[in-house]
Motif scaffolding. Structure first.
Motif, PDB file in Angstrom:
ATOM      1  N   CYS A 181      -1.812  11.098  -7.586  1.00  0.00           N
ATOM      2  CA  CYS A 181      -2.627  12.028  -8.009  1.00  0.00           C
ATOM      3  C   CYS A 181      -2.857  12.760  -6.576  1.00  0.00           C
ATOM      4  O   CYS A 181      -3.389  12.403  -5.554  1.00  0.00           O
ATOM      5  CB  CYS A 181      -4.138  11.726  -8.191  1.00  0.00           C
ATOM      6  SG  CYS A 181      -5.364  12.717  -8.601  1.00  0.00           S
ATOM      7  N   ILE A 182      -2.524  14.171  -6.644  1.00  0.00           N
ATOM      8  CA  ILE A 182      -2.596  15.051  -5.602  1.00  0.00           C
ATOM      9  C   ILE A 182      -3.788  15.967  -5.950  1.00  0.00           C
ATOM     10  O   ILE A 182      -3.547  16.555  -6.869  1.00  0.00           O
ATOM     11  CB  ILE A 182      -0.994  15.765  -5.321  1.00  0.00           C
ATOM     12  CG1 ILE A 182       0.056  14.828  -5.180  1.00  0.00           C
ATOM     13  CG2 ILE A 182      -1.223  16.903  -4.358  1.00  0.00           C
ATOM     14  CD1 ILE A 182       1.373  15.233  -5.347  1.00  0.00           C
ATOM     15  N   GLY A 183      -4.717  15.718  -5.473  1.00  0.00           N
ATOM     16  CA  GLY A 183      -5.918  16.496  -5.542  1.00  0.00           C
ATOM     17  C   GLY A 183      -5.860  17.739  -4.462  1.00  0.00           C
ATOM     18  O   GLY A 183      -5.500  17.721  -3.368  1.00  0.00           O
ATOM     19  N   LYS A 220       0.947  -1.345  -0.083  1.00  0.00           N
ATOM     20  CA  LYS A 220       0.065   0.056   0.034  1.00  0.00           C
ATOM     21  C   LYS A 220       0.975   1.436  -0.064  1.00  0.00           C
ATOM     22  O   LYS A 220       1.968   1.165   0.604  1.00  0.00           O
ATOM     23  CB  LYS A 220      -0.995   0.132   1.200  1.00  0.00           C
ATOM     24  CG  LYS A 220      -2.007  -1.069   1.235  1.00  0.00           C
ATOM     25  CD  LYS A 220      -2.965  -0.963   2.308  1.00  0.00           C
ATOM     26  CE  LYS A 220      -3.958  -2.141   2.288  1.00  0.00           C
ATOM     27  NZ  LYS A 220      -5.166  -1.872   3.370  1.00  0.00           N
ATOM     28  N   VAL A 221       0.425   2.304  -0.475  1.00  0.00           N
ATOM     29  CA  VAL A 221       1.169   3.688  -0.615  1.00  0.00           C
ATOM     30  C   VAL A 221       0.327   4.749   0.236  1.00  0.00           C
ATOM     31  O   VAL A 221      -0.660   4.528   0.446  1.00  0.00           O
ATOM     32  CB  VAL A 221       0.871   4.351  -2.030  1.00  0.00           C
ATOM     33  CG1 VAL A 221       1.485   5.632  -1.944  1.00  0.00           C
ATOM     34  CG2 VAL A 221       1.676   3.382  -3.038  1.00  0.00           C
ATOM     35  N   SER A 222       0.953   5.287   1.237  1.00  0.00           N
ATOM     36  CA  SER A 222       0.582   6.264   2.069  1.00  0.00           C
ATOM     37  C   SER A 222       1.181   7.588   1.625  1.00  0.00           C
ATOM     38  O   SER A 222       2.167   7.542   1.219  1.00  0.00           O
ATOM     39  CB  SER A 222       1.273   5.935   3.544  1.00  0.00           C
ATOM     40  OG  SER A 222       2.422   6.103   3.542  1.00  0.00           O
ATOM     41  N   VAL A 223       0.223   8.244   1.696  1.00  0.00           N
ATOM     42  CA  VAL A 223       0.304   9.852   1.329  1.00  0.00           C
ATOM     43  C   VAL A 223       0.344  10.915   2.457  1.00  0.00           C
ATOM     44  O   VAL A 223      -0.637  10.766   3.358  1.00  0.00           O
ATOM     45  CB  VAL A 223      -0.783  10.375   0.500  1.00  0.00           C
ATOM     46  CG1 VAL A 223      -0.365  11.716  -0.100  1.00  0.00           C
ATOM     47  CG2 VAL A 223      -0.856   9.490  -0.830  1.00  0.00           C
ATOM     48  N   VAL A 224       1.485  11.649   2.713  1.00  0.00           N
ATOM     49  CA  VAL A 224       1.589  12.591   3.866  1.00  0.00           C
ATOM     50  C   VAL A 224       1.850  13.757   3.253  1.00  0.00           C
ATOM     51  O   VAL A 224       2.707  14.014   2.461  1.00  0.00           O
ATOM     52  CB  VAL A 224       2.510  12.073   4.912  1.00  0.00           C
ATOM     53  CG1 VAL A 224       2.861  13.267   6.047  1.00  0.00           C
ATOM     54  CG2 VAL A 224       2.327  10.845   5.382  1.00  0.00           C
ATOM     55  N   ALA A 225       1.238  14.869   3.542  1.00  0.00           N
ATOM     56  CA  ALA A 225       1.408  16.261   3.056  1.00  0.00           C
ATOM     57  C   ALA A 225       1.525  17.315   4.027  1.00  0.00           C
ATOM     58  O   ALA A 225       0.952  17.160   5.271  1.00  0.00           O
ATOM     59  CB  ALA A 225       0.084  16.614   2.133  1.00  0.00           C
ATOM     60  N   ARG A 226       2.534  18.059   3.936  1.00  0.00           N
ATOM     61  CA  ARG A 226       2.459  19.233   5.045  1.00  0.00           C
ATOM     62  C   ARG A 226       2.848  20.514   4.136  1.00  0.00           C
ATOM     63  O   ARG A 226       3.320  20.323   2.940  1.00  0.00           O
ATOM     64  CB  ARG A 226       3.620  18.776   5.806  1.00  0.00           C
ATOM     65  CG  ARG A 226       5.141  18.764   5.331  1.00  0.00           C
ATOM     66  CD  ARG A 226       6.018  18.319   6.416  1.00  0.00           C
ATOM     67  NE  ARG A 226       7.260  17.912   5.917  1.00  0.00           N
ATOM     68  CZ  ARG A 226       8.443  17.864   6.926  1.00  0.00           C
ATOM     69  NH1 ARG A 226       8.330  17.830   7.990  1.00  0.00           N
ATOM     70  NH2 ARG A 226       9.448  17.893   6.214  1.00  0.00           N
ATOM     71  N   LEU A 227       2.656  21.762   4.716  1.00  0.00           N
ATOM     72  CA  LEU A 227       2.938  22.973   4.036  1.00  0.00           C
ATOM     73  C   LEU A 227       3.971  23.530   4.834  1.00  0.00           C
ATOM     74  O   LEU A 227       3.909  23.506   5.969  1.00  0.00           O
ATOM     75  CB  LEU A 227       1.365  23.709   4.354  1.00  0.00           C
ATOM     76  CG  LEU A 227       1.321  25.090   3.636  1.00  0.00           C
ATOM     77  CD1 LEU A 227       1.143  24.801   1.965  1.00  0.00           C
ATOM     78  CD2 LEU A 227       0.106  26.011   3.881  1.00  0.00           C
ATOM     79  N   MET A 228       4.864  24.271   4.074  1.00  0.00           N
ATOM     80  CA  MET A 228       5.925  25.064   4.676  1.00  0.00           C
ATOM     81  C   MET A 228       5.246  26.648   4.902  1.00  0.00           C
ATOM     82  O   MET A 228       4.950  27.044   3.859  1.00  0.00           O
ATOM     83  CB  MET A 228       7.251  25.138   3.808  1.00  0.00           C
ATOM     84  CG  MET A 228       8.055  26.018   4.357  1.00  0.00           C
ATOM     85  SD  MET A 228       8.654  25.772   6.084  1.00  0.00           S
ATOM     86  CE  MET A 228       9.575  24.533   5.743  1.00  0.00           C
ATOM     87  N   ALA A 259      -3.805  14.942   2.059  1.00  0.00           N
ATOM     88  CA  ALA A 259      -3.562  13.308   2.000  1.00  0.00           C
ATOM     89  C   ALA A 259      -4.687  12.516   1.819  1.00  0.00           C
ATOM     90  O   ALA A 259      -4.896  11.736   1.254  1.00  0.00           O
ATOM     91  CB  ALA A 259      -3.080  13.045   3.449  1.00  0.00           C
ATOM     92  N   LEU A 260      -5.875  13.328   2.208  1.00  0.00           N
ATOM     93  CA  LEU A 260      -7.111  12.694   1.838  1.00  0.00           C
ATOM     94  C   LEU A 260      -7.795  12.814   0.778  1.00  0.00           C
ATOM     95  O   LEU A 260      -8.334  11.912   0.177  1.00  0.00           O
ATOM     96  CB  LEU A 260      -8.326  13.092   3.062  1.00  0.00           C
ATOM     97  CG  LEU A 260      -8.066  12.658   4.639  1.00  0.00           C
ATOM     98  CD1 LEU A 260      -9.180  13.431   5.409  1.00  0.00           C
ATOM     99  CD2 LEU A 260      -8.318  11.302   4.441  1.00  0.00           C
ATOM    100  N   SER A 261      -7.549  14.000   0.125  1.00  0.00           N
ATOM    101  CA  SER A 261      -7.658  14.130  -1.491  1.00  0.00           C
ATOM    102  C   SER A 261      -6.881  13.514  -2.216  1.00  0.00           C
ATOM    103  O   SER A 261      -7.066  13.999  -3.632  1.00  0.00           O
ATOM    104  CB  SER A 261      -8.108  15.797  -1.733  1.00  0.00           C
ATOM    105  OG  SER A 261      -6.770  16.415  -1.510  1.00  0.00           O
ATOM    106  N   SER A 262      -5.844  12.780  -1.897  1.00  0.00           N
ATOM    107  CA  SER A 262      -4.937  12.355  -2.855  1.00  0.00           C
ATOM    108  C   SER A 262      -4.745  11.008  -2.777  1.00  0.00           C
ATOM    109  O   SER A 262      -5.164  10.434  -1.677  1.00  0.00           O
ATOM    110  CB  SER A 262      -3.414  13.051  -2.431  1.00  0.00           C
ATOM    111  OG  SER A 262      -3.613  14.418  -2.594  1.00  0.00           O
TER     112      SER A 262
END
Length: 184
Positions: A158-160, A114-122, A139-142
């Protein structure tokens, strides 16, 4: 219907070391883009890079990366050594990695099929220094898919847009980006 929207990618160049020096550190390898102007295209996200499915973005000694987009969505793909993640970094206003509140980092990790997606903003607006802000909405929309042959792992994602309107959609928008493959 295809939109006549073109993104020009300005590329941040990292510092390099001499060939006799220690191996390159993640995020310091020069990142050269094959073609900075992109038209909107939508790939199939299935964990495989098929012929003519993806537009090549950049190639390093151990990674081949790809990038495509459509309004409010960014698509990234990369083939990396097994045991590596993919980190896509975006500066949506092309005004500097530590300037403003528009720099997004998306990390794709592959484990147990499985692929996990973690996103953060600088956020670079604080006078006391930049800080990272987790972005669970991205992370939820991608989503991502990966496949591995034991030696390499191929990621597609896909990064939504998470609803905050950070991904540019205006005609002629410019942004900076790079993709790296640090060890997991």
């Amino acid at each position: 219907m295809s939109l006549p929207l073109l993104f020009a990618f300005l590329v941040a160049q990292g510092q390099t070391s001499s060939p006799a020096a220690a191996p390159q550190q993640p995020f310091s390898t020069p990142f050269t883009v094959a073609e900075p102007n992109r038209i909107a295209l939508t790939p199939r996200i299935d964990g495989r890079i098929d012929d003519e499915e993806w537009d090549a973005l950049s190639k390093t000694d151990d990674m081949q990366s790809y990038f495509e987009w459509e309004p409010a969505k960014l698509y990234v793909a990369a083939t990396v050594p097994a045991g590596h993640d993919v980190v896509a970094s975006f500066d949506f206003h092309a005004d500097g990695w530590l300037h403003g509140k528009d720099n997004l980092e998306v990390r794709l990790s592959y484990s147990q099929g499985k692929v996990s997606v973690v996103a953060r903003l600088m956020d670079g607006t604080d006078i006391n220094g930049p800080k990272w802000i987790d972005q669970p909405g991205f992370a939820l929309s991608s989503f991502g898919v990966a496949s591995s042959d034991g030696a390499t792992t191929t990621y597609e994602a896909c990064i939504g847009d998470s609803g905050i309107g950070l991904i540019p959609t205006a005609k002629g928008s410019k942004m900076m980006m790079r993709i790296d493959d640090p060890p997991s």
